[in-house]
Design a protein around this motif. Structure first.
Motif, PDB file in Angstrom:
ATOM      1  N   ARG A   5       1.281  -1.626  -0.345  1.00 21.11           N
ATOM      2  CA  ARG A   5      -0.098  -0.083   0.206  1.00 21.11           C
ATOM      3  C   ARG A   5       0.787   1.098  -0.036  1.00 21.11           C
ATOM      4  NH1 ARG A   5      -4.188   0.234   4.788  1.00 21.11           N
ATOM      5  NH2 ARG A   5      -4.462   1.747   3.099  1.00 21.11           N
ATOM      6  N   PHE A   6       2.192   1.657   1.083  1.00 18.85           N
ATOM      7  CA  PHE A   6       2.382   2.548   0.592  1.00 18.85           C
ATOM      8  C   PHE A   6       3.630   2.745  -0.547  1.00 18.85           C
ATOM      9  CE2 PHE A   6       7.014   4.172   1.493  1.00 18.85           C
ATOM     10  CZ  PHE A   6       6.147   5.910   2.751  1.00 18.85           C
ATOM     11  N   GLN A   7       4.081   1.279  -1.444  1.00 16.34           N
ATOM     12  CA  GLN A   7       4.748   1.330  -2.701  1.00 16.34           C
ATOM     13  C   GLN A   7       3.575   2.465  -3.361  1.00 16.34           C
ATOM     14  OE1 GLN A   7       6.195  -2.152  -2.832  1.00 16.34           O
ATOM     15  NE2 GLN A   7       8.513  -1.368  -1.684  1.00 16.34           N
ATOM     16  N   ARG A   8       2.577   1.838  -3.075  1.00 15.38           N
ATOM     17  CA  ARG A   8       0.920   1.782  -4.575  1.00 15.38           C
ATOM     18  C   ARG A   8       0.781   4.054  -3.858  1.00 15.38           C
ATOM     19  NH1 ARG A   8      -2.214  -1.688  -3.380  1.00 15.38           N
ATOM     20  NH2 ARG A   8      -3.842  -0.546  -1.525  1.00 15.38           N
ATOM     21  N   ALA A   9       0.844   4.673  -3.382  1.00 13.47           N
ATOM     22  CA  ALA A   9       1.169   5.728  -2.309  1.00 13.47           C
ATOM     23  C   ALA A   9       1.886   6.620  -3.396  1.00 13.47           C
ATOM     24  CB  ALA A   9       0.212   5.617  -1.319  1.00 13.47           C
ATOM     25  N   ALA A  10       3.569   5.715  -2.937  1.00 12.84           N
ATOM     26  CA  ALA A  10       4.024   6.590  -3.288  1.00 12.84           C
ATOM     27  C   ALA A  10       4.703   6.193  -4.406  1.00 12.84           C
ATOM     28  CB  ALA A  10       5.995   5.955  -3.167  1.00 12.84           C
ATOM     29  N   LYS A  11       3.810   5.828  -5.514  1.00 14.60           N
ATOM     30  CA  LYS A  11       3.731   5.386  -6.850  1.00 14.60           C
ATOM     31  C   LYS A  11       2.723   6.716  -7.607  1.00 14.60           C
ATOM     32  CE  LYS A  11       4.950   0.773  -8.129  1.00 14.60           C
ATOM     33  NZ  LYS A  11       5.119  -0.285  -8.526  1.00 14.60           N
ATOM     34  N   LEU A  12       1.482   6.677  -6.580  1.00 14.84           N
ATOM     35  CA  LEU A  12       0.623   8.038  -7.608  1.00 14.84           C
ATOM     36  C   LEU A  12       1.167   9.252  -7.328  1.00 14.84           C
ATOM     37  CD1 LEU A  12      -2.731   6.108  -5.529  1.00 14.84           C
ATOM     38  CD2 LEU A  12      -2.386   6.622  -7.685  1.00 14.84           C
ATOM     39  N   GLN A  13       1.700   9.286  -5.898  1.00 10.20           N
ATOM     40  CA  GLN A  13       2.506  10.987  -5.906  1.00 10.20           C
ATOM     41  C   GLN A  13       3.298  10.753  -6.776  1.00 10.20           C
ATOM     42  OE1 GLN A  13       3.887  10.773  -1.902  1.00 10.20           O
ATOM     43  NE2 GLN A  13       5.022  13.157  -2.004  1.00 10.20           N
ATOM     44  N   ASP A  14       4.281  10.653  -7.369  1.00 12.67           N
ATOM     45  CA  ASP A  14       5.391  10.224  -7.876  1.00 12.67           C
ATOM     46  C   ASP A  14       4.688  10.758  -9.982  1.00 12.67           C
ATOM     47  OD1 ASP A  14       7.750   9.927  -6.864  1.00 12.67           O
ATOM     48  OD2 ASP A  14       8.077   7.543  -7.116  1.00 12.67           O
ATOM     49  N   ALA A  15       4.024  10.450  -9.793  1.00 12.39           N
ATOM     50  CA  ALA A  15       2.529  10.614 -11.738  1.00 12.39           C
ATOM     51  C   ALA A  15       2.152  11.269 -10.766  1.00 12.39           C
ATOM     52  CB  ALA A  15       2.644   9.007 -11.174  1.00 12.39           C
ATOM     53  N   GLY A  16       2.477  12.258 -10.108  1.00 10.30           N
ATOM     54  CA  GLY A  16       1.640  13.307  -9.752  1.00 10.30           C
ATOM     55  C   GLY A  16       0.098  13.537  -9.686  1.00 10.30           C
ATOM     56  N   GLN A  17      -0.191  12.141  -9.246  1.00 15.74           N
ATOM     57  CA  GLN A  17      -1.750  11.895  -8.841  1.00 15.74           C
ATOM     58  C   GLN A  17      -1.738  12.392  -7.148  1.00 15.74           C
ATOM     59  OE1 GLN A  17      -4.241   8.603 -10.396  1.00 15.74           O
ATOM     60  NE2 GLN A  17      -1.723   8.453 -11.987  1.00 15.74           N
ATOM     61  N   ILE A  18      -1.674  13.488  -6.472  1.00 16.21           N
ATOM     62  CA  ILE A  18      -1.483  14.126  -5.401  1.00 16.21           C
ATOM     63  C   ILE A  18      -2.504  14.071  -4.516  1.00 16.21           C
ATOM     64  CG2 ILE A  18      -0.169  15.833  -4.034  1.00 16.21           C
ATOM     65  CD1 ILE A  18       1.695  14.662  -6.279  1.00 16.21           C
ATOM     66  N   ALA A  19      -3.745  14.169  -5.268  1.00 20.33           N
ATOM     67  CA  ALA A  19      -4.966  13.708  -4.648  1.00 20.33           C
ATOM     68  C   ALA A  19      -5.133  12.411  -3.577  1.00 20.33           C
ATOM     69  CB  ALA A  19      -5.873  14.437  -4.531  1.00 20.33           C
ATOM     70  N   GLU A  20      -5.052  11.665  -4.615  1.00 20.71           N
ATOM     71  CA  GLU A  20      -5.309  10.275  -4.669  1.00 20.71           C
ATOM     72  C   GLU A  20      -4.355   9.787  -3.655  1.00 20.71           C
ATOM     73  OE1 GLU A  20      -4.867  11.421  -7.524  1.00 20.71           O
ATOM     74  OE2 GLU A  20      -7.196  11.029  -8.394  1.00 20.71           O
ATOM     75  N   ALA A  21      -2.468   9.908  -3.782  1.00 24.25           N
ATOM     76  CA  ALA A  21      -1.675   9.742  -3.264  1.00 24.25           C
ATOM     77  C   ALA A  21      -2.159   9.526  -1.747  1.00 24.25           C
ATOM     78  CB  ALA A  21      -0.232   9.860  -3.530  1.00 24.25           C
ATOM     79  N   GLU A  45       2.112  12.241   3.897  1.00 22.66           N
ATOM     80  CA  GLU A  45       0.974  13.512   3.593  1.00 22.66           C
ATOM     81  C   GLU A  45       1.207  15.051   3.835  1.00 22.66           C
ATOM     82  OE1 GLU A  45      -2.700  12.327   6.592  1.00 22.66           O
ATOM     83  OE2 GLU A  45      -1.510  10.618   6.802  1.00 22.66           O
ATOM     84  N   VAL A  46       2.331  15.559   4.443  1.00 18.41           N
ATOM     85  CA  VAL A  46       2.176  17.019   4.796  1.00 18.41           C
ATOM     86  C   VAL A  46       2.904  16.504   3.161  1.00 18.41           C
ATOM     87  CG1 VAL A  46       4.000  18.201   5.323  1.00 18.41           C
ATOM     88  CG2 VAL A  46       3.110  16.498   7.189  1.00 18.41           C
TER      89      VAL A  46
END
Length: 267
Positions: A5-21, A45-46
Motif C-alpha cells: 500500500r505504501f509503494q502504491r501511494a508513492a507511485k501515485l505521488q510520483d505520477a502526479g496523482q497527489i490527491a489520490e496518494a 501526507e505533509v
C-alpha cells in the motif's frame, strides 16, 4: 506497515496523482500502530498537502507528527527536513535554509551514518538550490557541484531532480561570470526532464550566456525558444522581447529589433 500500500501511494505521488496518494497515505497511517512507521507515513501526507497548496493543513499534520514522536526519536530529523521543504514550498527561502543548516549543525554525526547519509545528501541538494535562489551563488556552487556526484541523481527516476541541480548550478555559474561552465550546464540541464516552468528559464538564461559571449545568433535562438515555451508564470515575454531587440541590433537586424522593441513597449 503494509509495504504494498505504501509503494502504491508513492507511485501515485510520483505520477502526479497527489490527491489520490494523500488518501492512500491517510488510510495507511490510520491502520498503523508503530509510532515510527506512522510518523513516516504522516510526513508523506505533509508533502502531499504542501503539493496541493494546503499549507495550513500540512503544518497541522506536521505538528501532529512532532507531538507523536518521542523527544530523542531519530524520526524527528526527517520531520525537520520535511519542515524545511514546507518552508520552501511556502516561498520562505530564508527559513528553509535556516532549518537545513540547523539539521547539519545539530545532527551532523547522525546524518553521516550509513542509515542516514541519503538524508544528508538530500539536505545538501536543497541547500544548494535555496542558496542559488537567494543569489548566494558562490556558496551554492561547491554544494551543487558535489551534488551531481550523488548516486541518487544518477538514477533515471530522478532525472527531474538532476535537471534541477544542473539548472541551478548553471545559474550560479552565470551569476559568477563563468560563462563557459554556465553554457555547459544549461545545455546538460535542457537534455534532462526539467520540472514544469524551468525549460523557458533555461533557454532564456542560456541566451544571456551567449549574449555575454557575443554569440548573438545563438542568443537569439535561445531567446526565441524561451518565448515559444513560456506561459509567463515564471518568465515574462516582455523581458525576452527586450533582450531580442538588443541582440538583433548587434547583428544589424534593425527591422526585427524595432519589432521586438514595439512588442516590449506594448501595454
Amino acid at each position: 506497515m503494509d509495504l504494498n500500500r505504501f509503494q502504491r501511494a508513492a507511485k501515485l505521488q510520483d505520477a502526479g496523482q497527489i490527491a489520490e496518494a494523500l488518501k492512500e497515505y491517510q488510510s495507511l497511517a490510520n491502520a498503523i500502530t508503530d509510532v515510527g512507521e506512522k510518523a513516516s507515513v504522516m510526513l508523506n501526507e505533509v508533502n502531499c498537502l504542501s503539493q496541493l497548496g494546503e499549507n495550513e493543513q500540512a503544518r497541522k499534520r506536521l505538528s501532529e507528527v512532532y507531538n507523536l514522536l518521542p523527544e530523542h526519536s531519530e524520526m524527528r530529523v526527517h520531520a525537520q527536513f520535511t519542515e524545511a521543504l514546507l518552508y520552501k514550498d511556502e516561498g520562505k527561502d530564508e527559513q528553509a535554509l535556516k532549518r537545513l543548516n540547523e539539521l547539519l549543525a545539530d545532527h551532523g554525526k547522525l546524518l553521516r551514518t550509513p542509515s542516514h547519509e541519503f538524508l544528508w545528501r538530500e539536505i545538501q541538494i536543497r541547500r544548494g538550490i535555496v542558496l542559488s535562489e537567494l543569489g548566494r551563488s558562490s556558496e551554492a556552487r561547491p554544494i551543487l557541484e558535489e551534488a551531481l556526484s550523488f548516486e541518487e541523481l544518477a538514477n533515471a527516476d530522478r532525472g527531474n531532480d538532476r535537471g534541477t541541480v544542473l539548472y541551478y548550478l548553471a545559474r550560479s555559474y552565470l551569476d559568477l561570470g563563468e560563462f563557459i561552465l554556465a553554457e555547459e550546464k544549461y545545455v546538460d540541464a535542457l537534455k534532462q526532464d526539467l520540472p514544469e516552468g524551468f525549460q523557458p528559464l533555461a533557454h532564456y538564461e542560456l541566451g544571456l550566456v551567449y549574449y555575454q559571449r557575443k554569440a548573438f545568433a545563438r542568443a537569439i535562438q535561445e531567446f526565441e525558444l524561451a518565448e515559444s515555451k513560456t506561459d509567463e508564470s515564471c518568465l515574462s515575454k516582455r523581458s525576452i522581447w527586450e533582450w531580442l531587440s538588443v541582440t538583433c541590433k548587434h547583428l544589424g537586424l534593425n527591422s526585427e529589433a524595432d519589432r521586438y522593441e514595439k512588442l516590449a513597449k506594448t501595454p
